[in-house]
Design a protein around this motif. Structure first.
Motif, short mmCIF file in Angstrom:
data_model
loop_
_atom_site.label_atom_id
_atom_site.label_comp_id
_atom_site.label_asym_id
_atom_site.label_seq_id
_atom_site.Cartn_x
_atom_site.Cartn_y
_atom_site.Cartn_z
N ASN A 227 0.58 -1.28 0.22
CA ASN A 227 0.06 -0.14 -0.28
C ASN A 227 0.80 1.08 -0.15
O ASN A 227 0.75 2.09 1.19
CB ASN A 227 -0.75 0.35 1.39
N ALA B 46 1.50 4.13 -1.99
CA ALA B 46 0.18 5.51 -1.75
C ALA B 46 -0.03 5.96 -0.30
O ALA B 46 1.09 7.28 0.00
CB ALA B 46 -0.79 5.48 -2.53
N ALA B 47 -0.66 4.92 0.23
CA ALA B 47 -1.28 5.42 1.97
C ALA B 47 -0.61 5.44 3.07
O ALA B 47 0.11 6.33 3.31
CB ALA B 47 -2.10 4.70 2.10
N THR C 34 3.23 6.17 1.80
CA THR C 34 3.94 7.35 1.91
C THR C 34 2.99 8.99 2.46
O THR C 34 4.10 9.60 2.36
CB THR C 34 4.42 7.13 0.19
N ALA C 35 2.01 8.95 1.73
CA ALA C 35 1.19 9.74 1.91
C ALA C 35 1.68 10.76 3.19
O ALA C 35 0.87 11.62 4.67
CB ALA C 35 -0.88 9.71 1.75
N TYR D 151 -8.13 9.49 6.27
CA TYR D 151 -8.44 8.79 5.25
C TYR D 151 -9.60 7.18 5.87
O TYR D 151 -8.76 6.59 6.83
CB TYR D 151 -6.99 7.72 5.58
#
Length: 403
Positions: free
Chosen positions: A116, A118-119, A121-122, A140
């Motif tokens: 995962n 994207a999540a 790293t965000a 989120y």
């Protein structure tokens, strides 16, 4: 070359374990220095968030540190950073200097982080910009599968990054974890160090030696003390053989026990000191009741990590029953052992501690043959007063007579 086996009686073995864990005679540990000395000796203490009369690590330390206050552990973890929260014996607290040794743990827990990106790293980016955050600070809200059931993506992103070693716990507020980038917390000389082990065998040998020290004495048998090490029977056999061959551990033959125990060879001076103290005490015609030290133990206390060993050595059968259905509990929901004079003398279920309300006992059970000795009772009463003081309250109850 393996050293000659040390021969002990059951009584000597019991006394050594109590001395090793700082649970006998007079308090010999105090303050934050005492906390660090103990945790470095045993490697780690287990963390559990349940808080009936303090969390498990607080209960471990109050039984050993004469002037223990909860703020001491907080300061060592979240201000001085001498200790860190991470996986060892399940969730645990261990010295910050041990961080490099858990690189393999962190690699094992990369799956969610890598699946995962994207999540993950965000979440890391938000913390980099905003500072320490908890899951409620991230919006989120998508539900995702997680180890303990479906949860918000924000929680999974933070915990997945924490398990992977990219985040550490910055602090906790009412049990809620606030995370910070590991590179900002872990000292530069430790962060990012490569795996210190040349191969799996070296890793298992290090971990077995660590866990022998966590308990004080351990046998070459399946053991809950080895949870989270990844050591299976073949690896255990090989690691024991290698440590014996290098004289890093020494066999201890306990009269009456079928299986030998093993001690870290570096701890033999502690064993010799314990035997010397025990011999001197045995030569005294009388011992003062004030010299008997009782203590309330944590449910996940290091001494209790191998419950089969404790049952064989002490005849004390203990199981933490918080996760068992009520109908299957033998004693109660949150039951704590009481030890005194080198043995287990009782167990009790406390009421939930609220503020400065006096410590209250819901149920009390003396072990068979215990409860009549006035000196033991007096030592247990002193222990309950100390226990209450560590909670910031008092104890004014009365101990029941044995049935």
């Amino acid at each position: 070359m393996a050293q000659q086996a040390i021969e002990l009686t059951v009584e000597q073995t019991r006394r050594f374990l109590f001395d090793y864990h700082g649970l006998s005679h007079t308090f010999d540990a105090a303050g934050k220095a005492g906390i660090l000395d103990y945790i470095r000796r045993v490697g780690c203490i287990q963390f559990d968030p349940l808080n009936v009369v303090g969390t498990n690590p607080e209960l471990v330390l109050q039984s050993r540190i004469s002037d223990f206050e909860r703020k001491m552990l907080w300061e060592l973890l979240y201000e001085e950073r001498s200790l860190v929260d991470y996986w060892d014996k399940n969730m645990a607290i261990f010295p910050m200097e041990d961080w490099p040794y858990f690189e393999r743990h962190r690699r094992k827990h990369q799956a969610w982080f890598q699946s995962n990106p994207a999540a993950a790293t965000a979440a890391l980016d938000e913390i980099a910009q905003r500072g320490p955050l908890c899951s409620a600070d991230l919006q989120y809200n998508e539900k995702v599968d997680w180890a303990w059931g479906p949860t918000r993506l924000s929680r999974a992103a933070l915990e997945g990054s924490y398990f992977a070693g990219r985040l550490v716990v910055h602090h906790k507020t009412s049990g809620r974890k606030y995370y910070e980038l590991a590179e900002r917390i872990v000292p530069k000389e430790l962060y990012g160090l490569s795996d210190p082990f040349s191969d799996d065998a070296a890793y298992y040998e290090w971990y077995l030696l660590r866990r022998i020290g966590s308990v004080g004495l351990l046998w070459n048998r399946p053991s809950d003390a080895l949870l989270m090490t990844g050591i299976k029977a073949p690896q255990r056999q090989a690691a024991f053989a290698a440590l014996i061959d290098r004289s890093e551990i020494t066999e201890v033959a306990v009269k009456g026990l079928t299986h030998p125990l093993y001690i870290r060879s570096g701890d033999i001076p502690l064993l010799e000191a314990s035997l010397s103290i025990g011999s001197a005490k045995g030569n005294l015609a009388e011992s003062s009741s004030a010299s008997i030290r009782a203590c309330v133990l944590a449910p996940l206390d290091n001494l209790l990590w191998d419950r089969k060993l404790i049952r064989e050595l002490f005849g004390f059968d203990y199981l933490w029953e918080v996760y068992k259905p009520i109908t299957e509990r033998r004693y109660g929901y949150y039951v704590l052992p009481v030890a005194a004079d080198g043995r287990f003398v009782a167990r009790f279920e406390p009421e939930k501690q609220r503020g400065t309300e006096p410590l209250a006992i819901k149920q009390w059970w003396w072990e068979d043959g215990e409860g009549d000795d006035s000196e033991i009772r007096a030592s247990v009463e002193r222990a309950l007063h100390r226990f209450a003081a560590s909670l910031g309250t008092t104890f004014s109850g009365k101990l029941p007579s044995p049935v």
